[in-house]
Design a protein around this motif. Sequence first.
Motif, short mmCIF file in Angstrom:
data_model
loop_
_atom_site.label_atom_id
_atom_site.label_comp_id
_atom_site.label_asym_id
_atom_site.label_seq_id
_atom_site.Cartn_x
_atom_site.Cartn_y
_atom_site.Cartn_z
N ALA A 116 0.82 -1.21 0.00
CA ALA A 116 0.00 0.00 0.00
C ALA A 116 0.85 1.27 0.00
N ARG A 117 2.16 1.11 -0.19
CA ARG A 117 3.11 2.23 -0.21
C ARG A 117 3.15 2.94 1.15
N LEU A 118 2.95 2.17 2.21
CA LEU A 118 3.14 2.64 3.57
C LEU A 118 4.36 1.91 4.14
N GLN A 119 4.66 2.15 5.40
CA GLN A 119 5.84 1.53 6.00
C GLN A 119 5.42 0.72 7.24
N ALA A 120 6.02 -0.43 7.40
CA ALA A 120 5.80 -1.21 8.62
C ALA A 120 6.58 -0.56 9.75
N ALA A 121 5.88 -0.15 10.80
CA ALA A 121 6.53 0.56 11.91
C ALA A 121 7.45 -0.38 12.69
N ALA A 122 8.51 0.19 13.25
CA ALA A 122 9.41 -0.52 14.16
C ALA A 122 9.50 0.31 15.43
N LEU A 123 9.34 -0.32 16.57
CA LEU A 123 9.34 0.40 17.84
C LEU A 123 10.75 0.81 18.24
N GLY A 124 10.86 2.01 18.81
CA GLY A 124 12.13 2.47 19.33
C GLY A 124 12.48 1.77 20.64
N PRO A 125 13.75 1.81 21.05
CA PRO A 125 14.18 1.11 22.27
C PRO A 125 13.45 1.58 23.51
N ASP A 126 13.15 2.87 23.63
CA ASP A 126 12.44 3.37 24.80
C ASP A 126 11.05 2.76 24.89
N THR A 127 10.37 2.65 23.75
CA THR A 127 9.03 2.06 23.73
C THR A 127 9.09 0.60 24.13
N VAL A 128 10.08 -0.12 23.61
CA VAL A 128 10.23 -1.53 23.96
C VAL A 128 10.42 -1.69 25.46
N GLN A 129 11.24 -0.84 26.07
CA GLN A 129 11.48 -0.93 27.51
C GLN A 129 10.18 -0.71 28.30
N ARG A 130 9.35 0.22 27.83
CA ARG A 130 8.10 0.50 28.54
C ARG A 130 7.07 -0.61 28.34
N LEU A 131 7.25 -1.41 27.28
CA LEU A 131 6.34 -2.53 27.05
C LEU A 131 6.72 -3.79 27.81
N LEU A 132 7.96 -3.89 28.24
CA LEU A 132 8.43 -5.14 28.86
C LEU A 132 7.64 -5.54 30.10
N PRO A 133 7.15 -4.61 30.94
CA PRO A 133 6.30 -5.06 32.06
C PRO A 133 4.97 -5.67 31.60
N LEU A 134 4.60 -5.46 30.34
CA LEU A 134 3.31 -5.93 29.85
C LEU A 134 3.41 -7.20 29.03
N MET A 135 4.62 -7.59 28.60
CA MET A 135 4.75 -8.76 27.74
C MET A 135 6.19 -9.25 27.78
N THR A 164 0.95 2.94 24.79
CA THR A 164 2.42 2.98 24.77
C THR A 164 2.93 2.98 23.34
N MET A 165 2.36 2.12 22.53
CA MET A 165 2.78 2.02 21.12
C MET A 165 2.56 3.34 20.38
N LEU A 166 1.42 3.96 20.61
CA LEU A 166 1.09 5.18 19.87
C LEU A 166 1.91 6.38 20.29
N THR A 167 2.55 6.32 21.45
CA THR A 167 3.41 7.43 21.85
C THR A 167 4.76 7.41 21.14
N ASP A 168 5.08 6.28 20.50
CA ASP A 168 6.36 6.17 19.79
C ASP A 168 6.34 7.10 18.58
N PRO A 169 7.32 8.00 18.45
CA PRO A 169 7.32 8.92 17.31
C PRO A 169 7.47 8.21 15.97
N GLN A 170 7.93 6.96 15.97
CA GLN A 170 8.08 6.21 14.73
C GLN A 170 6.84 5.39 14.39
N VAL A 171 5.75 5.64 15.09
CA VAL A 171 4.46 5.00 14.78
C VAL A 171 3.49 6.10 14.36
#
Length: 706
Positions: A330-349, A381-388
Amino acid sequence: MSSLQAVRTALNPRAVAILGASDDLLKWGGSMLNLLRKFHWNGSIYPVNPRAETVQGLKSYPSVSAIGQPVDVALIAVPQERTEAAFEDCAAAGVKIILMVTSQFAESGPEGAALQERLLGIAARAGMRIIGPNCMGYFHSHASMNLLNSQALMRNEVLVKGEIALISQSGALAGAMLSRAYDLGTGFSICVSLGNQADLEVCDFLEYAIDDANSKVIALYVEGIKDGARFVALLRRARTAGKPVLIVKAGRTALGQKAVQSHTASLAGEFRVFEAAVMAAGAVLVDDFLELIAQAAAWTRLPAPSGPQVAVLSGSGGGGAVASDLVGEARLQAAALGPDTVQRLLPLMPDAGARLPFDLGAIPGPMRANDPKWLRKVLDTMLTDPQVGAGLFLMTTMPEMVQAANTIVEVNRENSKPVAFVNAAGSAGAEAGARLKAAGLVNFANIKEALGYLRNRLAWEAHSPAISAPEDSPARTAVEHVAASWAPGLITEHDTKRLLAAAGIPVTQGEVARSEDDAVRIARTIGYPVVMKLVSAQISHKSDVGGVVLGVADDASVRRHFHALQQAAGQVPGAVFEGALVQQQARADAEVLIGTKWDAQFGPMLMIGMGGTLVELLEDTALLPAGADAQAVRQAIQGLRLFPLLNGYRGKPKADLDALVNLAQRFGRMAVQLGARLPECEANPVMVHGDQIVVADARAVYAITP
């Protein structure tokens, strides 16, 4: 009555007469009278039926003239053979608007077209305006006024007051789109089917919708535009007003477009011209009429994406993989989470799960079950990532479908980035889908539909108005001087290059030789090696008949090839050999096509693409209005599939993109200046070698306009 005033009167009438009114709800006059009353419109209703005293409990009249009261709109639902008398009756009664649902007029052949013209004449003499014929009517939901014959309305007790203005040339599709809107929990501000557009047309209702405070998004289904310039101007006005216009255009294939003198004309089919014109004006093109309604509804309910990076969440690992593939397509990009976002997700998964695409099924059940807000926390948490830039939630058959739907509703209400919801669970996900419908949030039918919305919304948000290029007065004078010397018809390469040079476009040095001795003299002046080309007004594509010779290195070769070109012309029936064009041979790392085409509806168009003899096979071209600014031209060039050939592919020198953009704009200004006098003009190839850019071959068609 002006068109805009007529539309306002039609949508806000005080009194409606129905000719052909009936107690039989299977007849048009019966069903439309019933539907007009169903939603409690507070205007006056006058059934007209000379054979009945009452119709559906209302007093009936033998004619419109017999009503004795002003009538704003007369709905004509009588057989074709009685329409002429009905028009005369309406004219005598002072009716303002006629809604003509009867068919078998211009769409049926010459006899129907002649009758349609007679009806137009009656209306014009009386100052009446016409919607239709061959349409299914219209409604204005915010006035509770319905004159649309639709099964969707027959099956719903409420005329939903929506924010989407739907203008459709097809009545049946208008009904289908209305049904889809109801399935999505949304509705239309106005819904208009126009049929033959004998009088009032798409532009008239589009103009109304732009000014209508209740219409936030405008959706169009069009088959043909009566006034291209007005249509484009209204699209620009809608863009300035902040109202997106979404369009489905039928007839996108160019089967009726015959290849003419140049590649440009054959590649710039009818739909491509429409597409280029409306997109430059800021409109959005959608492929499918049901998708049109889903996107329009999403536009009114979802926030805009902040960027092209799409974060995929799914109840299935396979679903996430498929969705990720479609994101790229669709000429969009698959998002990749930044390291800070990953760290904030670790308590959840688990660490392995804190990656995109999210596979919710791979998250241990206790982690999800022990926290009712688990999914909400993950999404926030995911939506706060500037790369999303946006999220896509693909709901497969999973235990928490209703809870997931509730969370998606909350997230979209409270976040500045959207999460598009796709229900891939079928009937098992019906309850979750109903939850979104009740909240007015779009339940996309599939992944492509959701991604189409995100892509189009991003493009609309990023669109910027064109900036006019400064005029080049000396070039204008020189162009007019060259064009004045032409006779109508196909213009030879040499004369076309004279025009291009007058417009400030670099062309290869050359001269037409009428004899072998002339050819030798010209070649010596230019310097070997040279190129020799057949000159004949009857032969457009010279290389197809062996009419182009490269690398001619000496006098003897010039004489030999001059004779061969003369013989090649003799092999083409009707062709007259006028000589040989002897010109300098240019180097190229890439060959480009730049051409212009005059379109009767949308004016001059500019085509840019990868050129050479394979241009039709490659079909790697971009089309845009000839007056496009430098930014639009640059984006068109960079969007070509083979743009890497111009950008230093495998160590080749990069093309001077600024110079190429400037050259294309000069083509565009020349096309704008000459207008319909220049039906076609093409330079192919334009030889590109770093900062050296020169037109090596060109042709044109000239016409004398009234």
